[in-house]
Write a protein that holds these residues in place. Structure first.
Motif, mmCIF file in Angstrom:
data_model
loop_
_atom_site.group_PDB
_atom_site.id
_atom_site.type_symbol
_atom_site.label_atom_id
_atom_site.label_comp_id
_atom_site.label_asym_id
_atom_site.label_seq_id
_atom_site.Cartn_x
_atom_site.Cartn_y
_atom_site.Cartn_z
ATOM 1 N N LYS A 66 0.829 -1.209 0.000
ATOM 2 C CA LYS A 66 0.000 0.000 0.000
ATOM 3 C C LYS A 66 0.862 1.257 0.000
ATOM 4 O O LYS A 66 0.495 2.274 -0.600
ATOM 5 C CB LYS A 66 -0.947 -0.019 1.192
ATOM 6 C CG LYS A 66 -2.079 -1.030 1.021
ATOM 7 C CD LYS A 66 -3.114 -0.947 2.127
ATOM 8 C CE LYS A 66 -4.241 -1.938 1.862
ATOM 9 N NZ LYS A 66 -5.297 -1.890 2.890
ATOM 10 N N GLY B 24 -2.498 -1.987 -8.293
ATOM 11 C CA GLY B 24 -2.207 -0.956 -7.303
ATOM 12 C C GLY B 24 -1.010 -0.089 -7.613
ATOM 13 O O GLY B 24 -0.914 1.033 -7.115
ATOM 14 N N GLU C 34 -8.742 0.931 2.911
ATOM 15 C CA GLU C 34 -7.916 1.352 1.786
ATOM 16 C C GLU C 34 -6.801 2.289 2.233
ATOM 17 O O GLU C 34 -5.663 2.179 1.800
ATOM 18 C CB GLU C 34 -8.803 2.048 0.738
ATOM 19 C CG GLU C 34 -8.026 2.678 -0.413
ATOM 20 C CD GLU C 34 -7.240 1.664 -1.226
ATOM 21 O OE1 GLU C 34 -6.217 2.054 -1.832
ATOM 22 O OE2 GLU C 34 -7.648 0.487 -1.249
ATOM 23 N N SER D 251 2.023 1.733 -3.475
ATOM 24 C CA SER D 251 0.846 2.030 -4.275
ATOM 25 C C SER D 251 0.448 3.500 -4.122
ATOM 26 O O SER D 251 0.109 4.177 -5.111
ATOM 27 C CB SER D 251 -0.316 1.123 -3.868
ATOM 28 O OG SER D 251 -1.496 1.464 -4.556
ATOM 29 N N LYS D 252 0.497 4.027 -2.890
ATOM 30 C CA LYS D 252 0.188 5.436 -2.663
ATOM 31 C C LYS D 252 1.188 6.325 -3.401
ATOM 32 O O LYS D 252 0.831 7.381 -3.943
ATOM 33 C CB LYS D 252 0.196 5.757 -1.163
ATOM 34 C CG LYS D 252 -0.917 5.096 -0.374
ATOM 35 C CD LYS D 252 -2.291 5.528 -0.856
ATOM 36 C CE LYS D 252 -3.394 4.883 -0.041
ATOM 37 N NZ LYS D 252 -4.733 5.114 -0.632
#
Length: 439
Positions: free
Chosen positions: A169, A373, A297, A172-173
């Motif tokens: 994540k 992602g 999320e 992905s961000k």
């Protein structure tokens, strides 16, 4: 494995800090029990992009999103300290994460051809914490340009920050910011769901999923007796469906309904590894690592969703049908988290443990958002992979999604990344290749 000779400089390393300086540079982020449990382990992610995806992206453009990204991830750019009692914590001092740049004199396709084992070494900075923890970055991001214009993005993430899903994540961000999307002003602290387990599946015995570890000098890295090697197997969707089909005929409807692809793959690998070497010494006890569901999320990085379970067989695994092992994995997991947390909390994280490889460990990363992602210029990576560093001598098996296969059904197979003692891994390659056509 091919080397990565640099066309210009062997290394170029810089530091990225949060875009907004903190008011309190002495703020402390307290590590919880699960963080301290995995402090000797590291998560390494690699994403390979072709020249279309990487086209026009300079190092400036790649680094620029990191500055605002670190605002809500303030502790990621901090450094480890110890309290007066000796318990580790993170000082949120904006010391930053490291960015490494490298160039390869091969094309991306040449690199893939030369590295059929699919491991991440060379494309991820080889970083561990120590010997001076106060100056050791918790995160390295490495960008490697290939001769063809392709690009590799490699993340080395100290597990003490959060699990593999947290690492996915984070990167992905970064890619969302790079693509022009807005970042949430804050991240959600986990509201942990109760694990979906029955009371009799919780262990009250001393946990077997962890073991004490000696470390290498002053580094947060476990000392090992065996030479471990890593290889990634690609199980196509056709091979996966075949495995399920030939095995499902021998299991009940209830077991079939509650079993995942991860269960079938773990059963296959467990049986194959049990048949390596001395036919009476294969692992009868293994660890299963899963993650609790319903993760938000915009989740704050955490290790609190990790669930470690043991599975014990009272028979020699190598002689049993895969279906029997599928049933064991699906229905006989005994959760060891309460006992593990009690042990680690009692010593306040001052003792060192390993969990991945304390016993042969199977890690379920099937739901990792590895392809949708993380994108560059709107393009998915042509390949993504994950490996763990700091693994114990019994080895670890990671089950991840694979890119879409070119099969007629357009389905997805799995990438299975295995770290085992080198001689055992060689025998596993022979078994999976010869008996199942899996390479």
């Amino acid at each position: 494995m091919g080397s990565l000779p640099d066309l210009d400089n062997p290394w170029r390393i810089s530091t990225v800090v949060p875009a907004t300086p903190r008011d309190d540079r002495n703020a402390a982020f307290q590590l919880n029990t699960m963080d301290l449990l995995v402090k000797l382990h590291y998560i390494r992610l690699v994403f390979l992009f072709d020249s279309l995806a990487a086209g026009g992206l300079s190092i400036y453009e790649l680094k620029k999103p990191m500055f605002p990204l670190l605002d809500p991830y303030a502790h990621v750019s901090g450094r480890i300290r110890r309290s007066e009692s000796g318990r580790p914590f993170i000082k949120c001092n904006d010391a930053g994460v490291r960015i490494a740049e490298s160039r390869c004199d091969r094309t991306l396709q040449e690199w893939i051809n030369d590295n059929r084992n699919g491991v991440v070494e060379g494309l991820v900075h080889d970083h561990v914490l120590g010997p001076d923890l106060a100056f050791s970055p918790l995160v390295f991001v490495k960008f490697t340009w290939f001769k063809c214009g392709g690009l590799s993005v490699g993340l080395s993430w100290a597990h003490v920050l959060g699990d593999a899903f947290s690492a996915f994540k984070f990167i992905s961000k970064w890619s969302q910011l790079l693509g022009g999307q807005a970042l949430p002003k804050s991240l959600h602290m986990p509201n942990l769901p109760e694990p979906q387990i029955s009371p009799n599946s919780i262990s009250e015995d001393p946990p077997i999923s962890i073991q004490g570890a000696n470390i290498v000098g002053e580094y947060w890295l476990p000392a090992k007796d065996k030479d471990l090697a890593t290889h990634s197997f690609h199980i196509t969707s056709e091979q996966l469906h075949h495995l399920v089909m030939v095995t499902s005929n021998q299991i009940s409807y209830t077991t079939k309904k509650t079993s995942s692809y991860f269960d079938f793959i773990s059963a296959l690998l467990w049986k194959c590894i049990a048949n390596i070497g001395d036919q009476n010494s294969g692992p009868k006890v293994v660890t299963i690592c899963t993650s609790k569901t319903n993760r938000p999320e915009n989740e704050f990085p955490t290790n609190d969703f990790l669930v470690f379970s043991k599975i014990e067989s009272d028979f020699w695994v190598g002689k049993r049908e895969i279906s029997e092992l599928v049933k064991l994995i699906a229905e006989n997991k005994v959760v060891e988290n309460p006992e593990i947390e009690k042990i680690v909390e009692n010593d306040e994280g001052k003792e060192d443990y390993i969990v991945y490889g304390a016993k042969l460990t199977f890690v379920d990363l099937e739901e990792a958002n590895a392809y949708d992602g993380v994108r560059l210029n709107g393009q998915k990576p042509i390949m993504a992979n994950c490996a763990f560093h700091g693994v114990g001598d019994q080895g670890v098996v990671l089950v991840l999604p694979s890119p879409e296969d070119n099969d007629l059904d357009g389905g997805n197979g799995r990438i299975v990344t295995v770290s085992l003692p080198r001689d055992e891994l060689d025998q596993l390659k022979d078994k999976l290749g010869g008996e199942w056509g899996i390479h």
